[in-house]
Design a protein around this motif. Structure first.
Motif, PDB file in Angstrom:
ATOM      1  N   ALA A  13       0.976  -1.236  -0.032  1.00  0.00           N
ATOM      2  CA  ALA A  13       0.055  -0.050  -0.116  1.00  0.00           C
ATOM      3  C   ALA A  13       0.771   1.261   0.042  1.00  0.00           C
ATOM      4  N   GLU A  14       2.008   1.232   0.485  1.00  0.00           N
ATOM      5  CA  GLU A  14       2.910   2.337   0.845  1.00  0.00           C
ATOM      6  C   GLU A  14       3.611   2.624  -0.372  1.00  0.00           C
ATOM      7  N   THR A  15       3.885   1.718  -1.179  1.00  0.00           N
ATOM      8  CA  THR A  15       4.871   1.684  -2.209  1.00  0.00           C
ATOM      9  C   THR A  15       4.230   1.651  -3.771  1.00  0.00           C
ATOM     10  N   ILE A  16       3.142   1.175  -3.978  1.00  0.00           N
ATOM     11  CA  ILE A  16       2.676   0.859  -5.185  1.00  0.00           C
ATOM     12  C   ILE A  16       2.352   2.427  -5.778  1.00  0.00           C
ATOM     13  N   ASP A  48      -5.753  -3.183  -1.489  1.00  0.00           N
ATOM     14  CA  ASP A  48      -6.925  -3.073  -2.430  1.00  0.00           C
ATOM     15  C   ASP A  48      -7.304  -1.715  -2.697  1.00  0.00           C
ATOM     16  N   ILE A  49      -7.516  -1.092  -1.569  1.00  0.00           N
ATOM     17  CA  ILE A  49      -7.992   0.386  -1.566  1.00  0.00           C
ATOM     18  C   ILE A  49      -7.165   1.246  -2.451  1.00  0.00           C
ATOM     19  N   VAL A  50      -5.950   1.223  -2.232  1.00  0.00           N
ATOM     20  CA  VAL A  50      -4.883   1.963  -3.171  1.00  0.00           C
ATOM     21  C   VAL A  50      -4.793   1.393  -4.445  1.00  0.00           C
ATOM     22  N   CYS A  51      -5.146   0.201  -4.837  1.00  0.00           N
ATOM     23  CA  CYS A  51      -4.846  -0.190  -6.188  1.00  0.00           C
ATOM     24  C   CYS A  51      -6.129   0.056  -6.954  1.00  0.00           C
ATOM     25  N   THR A  52      -7.434   0.050  -5.983  1.00  0.00           N
ATOM     26  CA  THR A  52      -8.568   0.205  -6.783  1.00  0.00           C
ATOM     27  C   THR A  52      -8.701   1.673  -7.322  1.00  0.00           C
ATOM     28  N   GLU A  53      -8.266   2.512  -6.369  1.00  0.00           N
ATOM     29  CA  GLU A  53      -8.310   3.931  -6.728  1.00  0.00           C
ATOM     30  C   GLU A  53      -7.047   4.304  -7.808  1.00  0.00           C
ATOM     31  N   LEU A  54      -6.075   3.471  -7.836  1.00  0.00           N
ATOM     32  CA  LEU A  54      -5.256   3.861  -9.125  1.00  0.00           C
ATOM     33  C   LEU A  54      -5.929   3.422 -10.362  1.00  0.00           C
ATOM     34  N   ALA A  55      -6.404   2.405 -10.527  1.00  0.00           N
ATOM     35  CA  ALA A  55      -7.020   1.677 -11.661  1.00  0.00           C
ATOM     36  C   ALA A  55      -8.060   2.692 -12.042  1.00  0.00           C
ATOM     37  N   ALA A  88       6.236  -8.623 -21.715  1.00  0.00           N
ATOM     38  CA  ALA A  88       5.897  -8.462 -20.221  1.00  0.00           C
ATOM     39  C   ALA A  88       7.223  -8.248 -19.475  1.00  0.00           C
ATOM     40  N   VAL A  89       7.275  -7.074 -18.688  1.00  0.00           N
ATOM     41  CA  VAL A  89       8.298  -6.941 -17.696  1.00  0.00           C
ATOM     42  C   VAL A  89       7.720  -7.258 -16.453  1.00  0.00           C
ATOM     43  N   ILE A  90       8.259  -8.105 -15.708  1.00  0.00           N
ATOM     44  CA  ILE A  90       7.939  -8.486 -14.495  1.00  0.00           C
ATOM     45  C   ILE A  90       8.593  -7.754 -13.178  1.00  0.00           C
ATOM     46  N   ILE A  91       7.928  -7.017 -12.459  1.00  0.00           N
ATOM     47  CA  ILE A  91       8.941  -6.261 -11.413  1.00  0.00           C
ATOM     48  C   ILE A  91       7.973  -6.344 -10.129  1.00  0.00           C
ATOM     49  N   ASP A  92       9.025  -6.429  -9.019  1.00  0.00           N
ATOM     50  CA  ASP A  92       8.297  -6.400  -7.701  1.00  0.00           C
ATOM     51  C   ASP A  92       7.731  -5.139  -7.434  1.00  0.00           C
ATOM     52  N   ASP A  93       6.938  -5.125  -6.142  1.00  0.00           N
ATOM     53  CA  ASP A  93       6.193  -3.665  -5.750  1.00  0.00           C
ATOM     54  C   ASP A  93       7.199  -3.013  -4.429  1.00  0.00           C
ATOM     55  N   ASP A  94       8.546  -3.744  -4.490  1.00  0.00           N
ATOM     56  CA  ASP A  94       8.995  -3.061  -3.165  1.00  0.00           C
ATOM     57  C   ASP A  94      10.385  -2.194  -3.458  1.00  0.00           C
ATOM     58  N   PHE A  95      10.174  -1.601  -4.936  1.00  0.00           N
ATOM     59  CA  PHE A  95      11.054  -0.540  -5.106  1.00  0.00           C
ATOM     60  C   PHE A  95      12.458  -0.979  -5.143  1.00  0.00           C
ATOM     61  N   ASN A 199      10.650   0.290   2.528  1.00  0.00           N
ATOM     62  CA  ASN A 199       9.957   0.057   3.775  1.00  0.00           C
ATOM     63  C   ASN A 199       9.553  -1.166   3.999  1.00  0.00           C
ATOM     64  N   GLY A 200       9.421  -1.772   5.252  1.00  0.00           N
ATOM     65  CA  GLY A 200       8.892  -3.009   5.505  1.00  0.00           C
ATOM     66  C   GLY A 200      10.244  -3.862   5.667  1.00  0.00           C
ATOM     67  N   ARG A 201       9.802  -5.142   5.342  1.00  0.00           N
ATOM     68  CA  ARG A 201      10.894  -6.202   5.123  1.00  0.00           C
ATOM     69  C   ARG A 201      10.208  -7.159   4.314  1.00  0.00           C
TER      70      ARG A 201
END
Length: 311
Positions: A13-16, A48-55, A88-95, A199-201
């Motif tokens: 939620a904080e990085t996407i 889910d909330i953040v991704c829905t708003e982005l979409a 397709a370029v596959i990339i993680d959500d953690d930056f 952020n996070g682990r």
């Protein structure tokens, strides 16, 4: 060329949001159009909330929300099934993989390769995670016939023909790199930056790493069964040699008492080999049963489809 940026999201939620904005900046001056396919893999935060708003805000985003956590590779399979790109370029959500490196992977892919993996001068993971990656690399070389000089990385670019072959796999335990190695031997790698986690682990726990390794062992190679067969032959040979040695010693020294320690050691050795064999065979049978039983790779809660690609 249309580039599909596929992002498995778990507690992101904080990085996407900054990740999506950074991807937009990267393609703002690029010659390619792009779309973003985000798959929320049962996150426990507000993803889910953040991704829905982005979409809903950006028409170039396809958002798929899964009903439960299915695992990173299942989420990537879901993204590949919903992407429309030539690449397709596959990339993680953690930056940790800078979005600016996406075009470097695509540029290398345009030289005629089917898949381009990222590789790093220095990885900014923890010692435990790096140790697991090295173990994973050695095992993939042994079991999947991976070229020794090829580093398997979650950050990669995959061509459309290979995507079409990968998504034919319907088993409940996909391993993306294993599927790639089945399909093609046209690989390349490019060095990219690897940043500290924002952020996070890491979400990869010991149990998840073990599950990933078992997927590789069981689903994509029969070599573990061959190794167990070799163990059986070796243990049988060892037992025969021990028997011959015991007979010779008894003939040479009739008064020699029976060896309790050696007997127990042999029993424990053979018993452990049998238990390992039964456990491995059980893993194969269990996963085959789940596959035959129609266990889904994922279950979708909702989908917000992209209405256009972005230039």
């Amino acid at each position: 060329m249309l580039i599909s940026v596929c992002i498995p999201v778990y507690n992101g939620a904080e990085t996407i949001v900054p990740l999506v904005e950074k991807i937009r900046e990267v393609f703002r001056t690029a010659e390619h159009t792009f779309e973003i396919v985000m798959v929320n893999d049962g996150s426990k935060d507000a993803s889910d909330i953040v991704c829905t708003e982005l979409a809903q805000k950006h028409r170039f985003i396809t958002y798929v929300c899964l009903r439960k956590n299915s695992g990173e590779h299942n989420a990537v399979m879901c993204a590949l099934n919903h992407c429309a790109g030539d690449v397709a370029v596959i990339i993680d959500d953690d930056f940790q993989n800078p979005p600016a490196e996406i075009l470097n992977l695509v540029s290398e892919l345009q030289k005629g390769f089917d898949v381009v993996f990222a590789k790093y001068h220095t990885k900014k993971h923890s010692f435990f995670r790096n140790l697991g990656s090295r173990f994973n690399d050695r095992v993939a070389t042994l079991l999947l016939n991976k070229p020794k000089n090829l580093y398997l990385c979650s950050f990669k670019a995959v061509s459309r023909p290979v995507i079409n072959e990968i998504i034919k796999y319907q088993g409940p335990f996909p391993y993306i790199d294993g599927l790639i190695l089945r399909v093609t031997d046209s690989f390349s790698s490019v060095y990219v930056e690897h940043d500290e986690r924002k952020n996070g682990r890491s979400n990869y726990t010991i149990s998840k790493l073990i599950s990933l390794w078992l997927n590789m062992f069981i689903n994509f190679s029969v070599k573990p069964l061959r190794i167990v067969s070799c163990m059986g032959v070796i243990s049988a040979l060892f037992s025969f040699i021990s028997f011959v040695f015991a007979v010779i010693e008894k003939i040479k020294t009739p008064s020699l008492p029976a060896g309790w320690t050696s007997t127990v050691a042999i029993i424990l050795f053979l018993g452990s080999v049998q238990l390992i064999s039964f456990g491995l065979i059980g893993e194969y049978i269990g996963k085959a049963y789940l596959d035959i039983n129609g266990t889904p790779q994922w279950t979708v809660k909702k989908i917000i489809k992209a209405s256009k690609q972005q230039r």
